[in-house]
Scaffold this motif. Structure first.
Motif, PDB file in Angstrom:
ATOM      1  N   HIS A 148     -39.156  57.431  65.239  1.00 19.74           N
ATOM      2  CA  HIS A 148     -38.508  58.183  64.171  1.00 19.74           C
ATOM      3  C   HIS A 148     -36.986  58.027  64.234  1.00 19.74           C
ATOM      4  O   HIS A 148     -36.376  58.143  65.297  1.00 19.74           O
ATOM      5  CB  HIS A 148     -38.865  59.667  64.272  1.00 19.74           C
ATOM      6  CG  HIS A 148     -38.175  60.501  63.239  1.00 19.74           C
ATOM      7  ND1 HIS A 148     -38.278  60.232  61.889  1.00 19.74           N
ATOM      8  CD2 HIS A 148     -37.340  61.568  63.358  1.00 19.74           C
ATOM      9  CE1 HIS A 148     -37.541  61.114  61.221  1.00 19.74           C
ATOM     10  NE2 HIS A 148     -36.966  61.927  62.082  1.00 19.74           N
ATOM     11  N   ALA A 149     -36.376  57.832  63.074  1.00 19.33           N
ATOM     12  CA  ALA A 149     -34.935  57.621  62.961  1.00 19.33           C
ATOM     13  C   ALA A 149     -34.213  58.972  62.913  1.00 19.33           C
ATOM     14  O   ALA A 149     -33.654  59.355  61.893  1.00 19.33           O
ATOM     15  CB  ALA A 149     -34.632  56.796  61.713  1.00 19.33           C
ATOM     16  N   CYS A 166     -38.747  56.138  56.470  1.00 14.23           N
ATOM     17  CA  CYS A 166     -38.906  55.862  57.891  1.00 14.23           C
ATOM     18  C   CYS A 166     -40.391  55.750  58.221  1.00 14.23           C
ATOM     19  O   CYS A 166     -41.147  56.697  58.004  1.00 14.23           O
ATOM     20  CB  CYS A 166     -38.243  57.020  58.656  1.00 14.23           C
ATOM     21  SG  CYS A 166     -38.487  56.995  60.420  1.00 14.23           S
ATOM     22  N   CYS A 168     -42.910  55.801  60.931  1.00 17.16           N
ATOM     23  CA  CYS A 168     -42.896  56.250  62.327  1.00 17.16           C
ATOM     24  C   CYS A 168     -44.190  56.996  62.626  1.00 17.16           C
ATOM     25  O   CYS A 168     -45.260  56.565  62.237  1.00 17.16           O
ATOM     26  CB  CYS A 168     -41.654  57.105  62.578  1.00 17.16           C
ATOM     27  SG  CYS A 168     -41.521  58.548  61.506  1.00 17.16           S
ATOM     28  N   GLN A 170     -44.406  60.504  62.140  1.00 13.10           N
ATOM     29  CA  GLN A 170     -44.490  61.780  61.451  1.00 13.10           C
ATOM     30  C   GLN A 170     -44.677  61.598  59.955  1.00 13.10           C
ATOM     31  O   GLN A 170     -44.558  60.500  59.425  1.00 13.10           O
ATOM     32  CB  GLN A 170     -43.300  62.679  61.781  1.00 13.10           C
ATOM     33  CG  GLN A 170     -41.941  62.161  61.414  1.00 13.10           C
ATOM     34  CD  GLN A 170     -40.860  63.157  61.855  1.00 13.10           C
ATOM     35  OE1 GLN A 170     -40.816  63.601  62.998  1.00 13.10           O
ATOM     36  NE2 GLN A 170     -39.983  63.519  60.938  1.00 13.10           N
ATOM     37  N   ASP A 180     -40.908  60.276  55.544  1.00 14.11           N
ATOM     38  CA  ASP A 180     -41.505  59.639  56.720  1.00 14.11           C
ATOM     39  C   ASP A 180     -42.916  59.216  56.365  1.00 14.11           C
ATOM     40  O   ASP A 180     -43.639  59.951  55.694  1.00 14.11           O
ATOM     41  CB  ASP A 180     -41.578  60.614  57.904  1.00 14.11           C
ATOM     42  CG  ASP A 180     -40.222  60.799  58.542  1.00 14.11           C
ATOM     43  OD1 ASP A 180     -39.678  59.798  59.022  1.00 14.11           O
ATOM     44  OD2 ASP A 180     -39.718  61.930  58.537  1.00 14.11           O
TER      45      ASP A 180
HETATM   46 ZN   LIG Z   1     -39.469  58.950  60.875  1.00 17.02          ZN
END
Ligand SMILES: [Zn+2]
Ligand SMILES: [Zn+2]
Length: 285
Positions: A148-149, A166, A168, A170, A180
């Protein structure tokens, strides 16, 4: 063919040990420009310009910049961000169309007042801050690193003019264009590319950014520290999708930033293929 800028820093670590040698057959192409932090301007090489502290302060706090100086990694962190900032400037000035930025330290875990996870300065955020001063308004960031960013999210959490997608672990979205996309612990190239196609392409098309930044991490590749089962060829598929979107949405203005990933062999295999795609060299099918 697109004019592609390659922005190179290499100070430490294993993963870029085969570079720039692994760019044989790419560096001599007329539409490829090579910017290096180490060598001064000579024989077609361009100098990668260092970033002044006042530029870092456009995004990061004074305390954080001071803390990074104490780590001993300041120079390599600064040059890592410098590549993205200079890439943005060269694109804006019409010298290149797109870019690949090699980094020693990445981007996306660096927030306004914190750093971690091998990320000190947020090059994408710094480039966006400098472009805004020149009147550029809308940006998209797509992040295919395994993690995650959190830093990028911290910086743009309430910013309506930055789309942040993003990929990831989540599943989160809000009204400020922060998205996300949850990728399961085991996935496949086909599944991942389908998610990218479904979750990023329609959003970036509707958002109409003027620049797209791609946080390219390869740490979800098989054998890497964030292994989710992706093959090393998956990143070429991502590059094609994201570049096609940039060509259609924002005149090809795409800055690819090396993010997570540690393997030397994966880097030497994957990065030339991504650059080949950006520069439309057509050596890989
Ligand atoms: Zn993320
Ligand atoms: Zn990562």
């Amino acid at each position: 063919m697109k004019r592609t800028g390659l922005f190179f820093t290499y100070f430490q670590g294993e993963r870029l040990k085969d570079f720039p040698g692994a760019l044989d057959g790419i560096l001599d192409k007329e539409n490829v420009s090579y910017y290096d932090a180490v060598y001064d301007r000579r024989d077609g090489l361009y100098y990668l310009e260092p970033v002044a502290e006042e530029t870092l302060l456009k995004v990061h706090s004074r305390e954080m910049v001071a803390a990074v100086k104490l780590t001993g990694d300041y120079e390599s962190a600064m040059y890592s961000a410098a590549g993205t900032i200079q890439a943005a400037r060269e694109i804006r000035q019409g010298k290149i169309d797109n870019a690949f930025v090699f980094t020693s330290f990445g981007d996306h875990h660096a927030g306004r007042n914190f750093y971690g996870g091998m990320c000190y300065f947020n090059g994408a955020a710094l480039a966006i801050a400098t472009l805004r001063e020149k009147g550029v308004k809308r940006f998209a960031i797509v992040d295919t690193d395994c993690h995650h960013a959190n830093g990028t999210r911290d910086i743009f959490l309430t910013d309506d003019d930055v789309l942040h997608v993003c990929f990831c672990c989540q599943d989160y979205s809000d009204e400020h264009n922060n998205i996300d996309v949850a990728i399961p612990n085991r996935t496949s190239d086909e599944e991942y590319l389908a998610r990218l196609r479904q979750e990023f392409i329609p959003r970036v098309t509707a958002f109409k950014p003027e620049y797209i930044f791609w946080e390219f991490g390869y740490d979800a590749t098989q054998g890497e520290y964030g292994d989710k089962g992706l093959s090393r060829d998956s990143h070429l598929g991502m590059a094609r999708l994201i570049k096609e979107a940039a060509d259609r949405v924002c005149r090809g203005r795409l800055i690819t930033i090396l993010c997570g990933g540690s393997g030397r062999a994966v880097a030497a295999y994957t990065i030339p293929r991504i650059i080949d795609t950006l520069a439309e060299l057509g050596r890989y099918r």
